[in-house]
Design a protein around this motif. Structure first.
Motif, short mmCIF file in Angstrom:
data_model
loop_
_atom_site.label_atom_id
_atom_site.label_comp_id
_atom_site.label_asym_id
_atom_site.label_seq_id
_atom_site.Cartn_x
_atom_site.Cartn_y
_atom_site.Cartn_z
N VAL A 100 -49.03 -113.85 -32.46
CA VAL A 100 -48.50 -114.41 -33.17
C VAL A 100 -50.08 -114.63 -33.95
O VAL A 100 -51.19 -114.04 -33.72
N LEU A 101 -50.27 -114.15 -35.38
CA LEU A 101 -51.47 -114.01 -36.42
C LEU A 101 -52.01 -115.57 -37.00
O LEU A 101 -51.03 -115.80 -38.04
N THR A 151 -60.84 -106.61 -34.64
CA THR A 151 -61.75 -105.43 -35.36
C THR A 151 -61.63 -104.97 -36.50
O THR A 151 -62.56 -104.61 -37.69
N LEU A 152 -59.55 -104.99 -35.94
CA LEU A 152 -59.60 -103.60 -38.02
C LEU A 152 -59.83 -104.67 -39.01
O LEU A 152 -59.94 -104.38 -40.01
N GLY A 198 -58.89 -103.97 -42.77
CA GLY A 198 -57.61 -103.81 -42.71
C GLY A 198 -56.54 -104.85 -43.24
O GLY A 198 -57.07 -105.81 -43.12
N SER A 199 -55.45 -104.79 -42.85
CA SER A 199 -54.35 -106.27 -43.37
C SER A 199 -54.18 -106.50 -42.28
O SER A 199 -54.15 -105.15 -40.83
N LEU A 200 -53.43 -107.58 -43.07
CA LEU A 200 -51.85 -107.94 -41.27
C LEU A 200 -51.10 -107.40 -41.40
O LEU A 200 -51.29 -107.15 -39.98
N ASP A 260 -51.16 -104.28 -41.15
CA ASP A 260 -52.09 -102.58 -40.47
C ASP A 260 -52.44 -103.24 -39.13
O ASP A 260 -52.36 -102.89 -37.57
N ALA A 261 -53.04 -104.74 -39.13
CA ALA A 261 -52.63 -104.93 -37.10
C ALA A 261 -51.37 -105.09 -36.66
O ALA A 261 -51.86 -104.69 -34.73
N VAL A 262 -50.11 -105.85 -37.20
CA VAL A 262 -49.38 -106.00 -36.27
C VAL A 262 -48.63 -104.63 -36.18
O VAL A 262 -48.07 -103.66 -35.38
N LEU A 263 -48.53 -102.92 -37.28
CA LEU A 263 -48.39 -101.83 -37.10
C LEU A 263 -49.68 -101.16 -35.35
O LEU A 263 -49.03 -100.44 -35.42
N LEU A 264 -50.18 -101.35 -35.98
CA LEU A 264 -51.46 -101.24 -34.51
C LEU A 264 -50.72 -102.17 -33.16
O LEU A 264 -51.10 -101.29 -32.34
N TRP A 265 -50.79 -103.27 -33.37
CA TRP A 265 -49.98 -103.49 -31.79
C TRP A 265 -49.00 -102.57 -31.18
O TRP A 265 -48.32 -103.15 -30.15
N LYS A 266 -47.90 -103.15 -33.09
CA LYS A 266 -46.43 -102.43 -32.57
C LYS A 266 -46.46 -100.75 -32.07
O LYS A 266 -45.63 -100.44 -31.09
N SER A 267 -47.20 -100.13 -32.43
CA SER A 267 -47.71 -98.54 -31.98
C SER A 267 -48.11 -98.58 -30.22
O SER A 267 -48.07 -97.92 -29.47
#
Length: 131
Positions: free
Chosen positions: A13-14, A49-50, A56-58, A60-67
């Protein structure tokens, strides 16, 4: 955001505060199935940090988590006893490996196998189990 693997669901959750971008976005892992607490903390820190320092956008953060989640489950095979990657009771990955056939099992599944079969052998190749 949610990530589903077998019957288990990982969620993050963000929370965007009303004063965003003057206040930082809160990152919270609500369901941490199959991932250690330390790893979740590292992921949350990298997302903050992103968002806070790297513009970074929200998304970008979700895609980082998924990665990060994809990398954890990449190449992880299901337990040959229960046929799942994530144990449904204790939410662990198969980590105990047979020294002969190299198959990996959940510790709870192996314990149940040893207890119910009255054997201390690998469920698949039947070689003696040792640690």
């Amino acid at each position: 955001a949610a990530y589903t693997k077998d019957d288990a669901v990982l969620e993050i959750v963000l929370r965007v505060p009303p004063a965003y971008p003057l206040r930082a976005v809160e990152v919270d892992g609500t369901r941490r199935v199959g991932v250690s607490e330390g790893k979740w903390k590292k992921w949350a820190l990298s997302m903050r940090t992103l968002l806070d320092y790297k513009d970074g956008s929200l998304l970008d953060a979700v895609l980082l988590w998924k990665s990060n989640v994809d990398q954890v489950f990449e190449g992880v095979e299901e337990c040959p006893i229960c046929y799942t990657v994530i144990h449904l009771v204790n939410n662990t990955l198969p980590r105990l490996s047979c020294h002969t056939c190299r198959n990996k099992f959940h510790s709870a599944c192996l314990y149940k196998w040893f207890h119910t079969s009255n054997k201390s052998t690998c469920p698949l190749c039947q070689s003696p189990w040792y640690t």
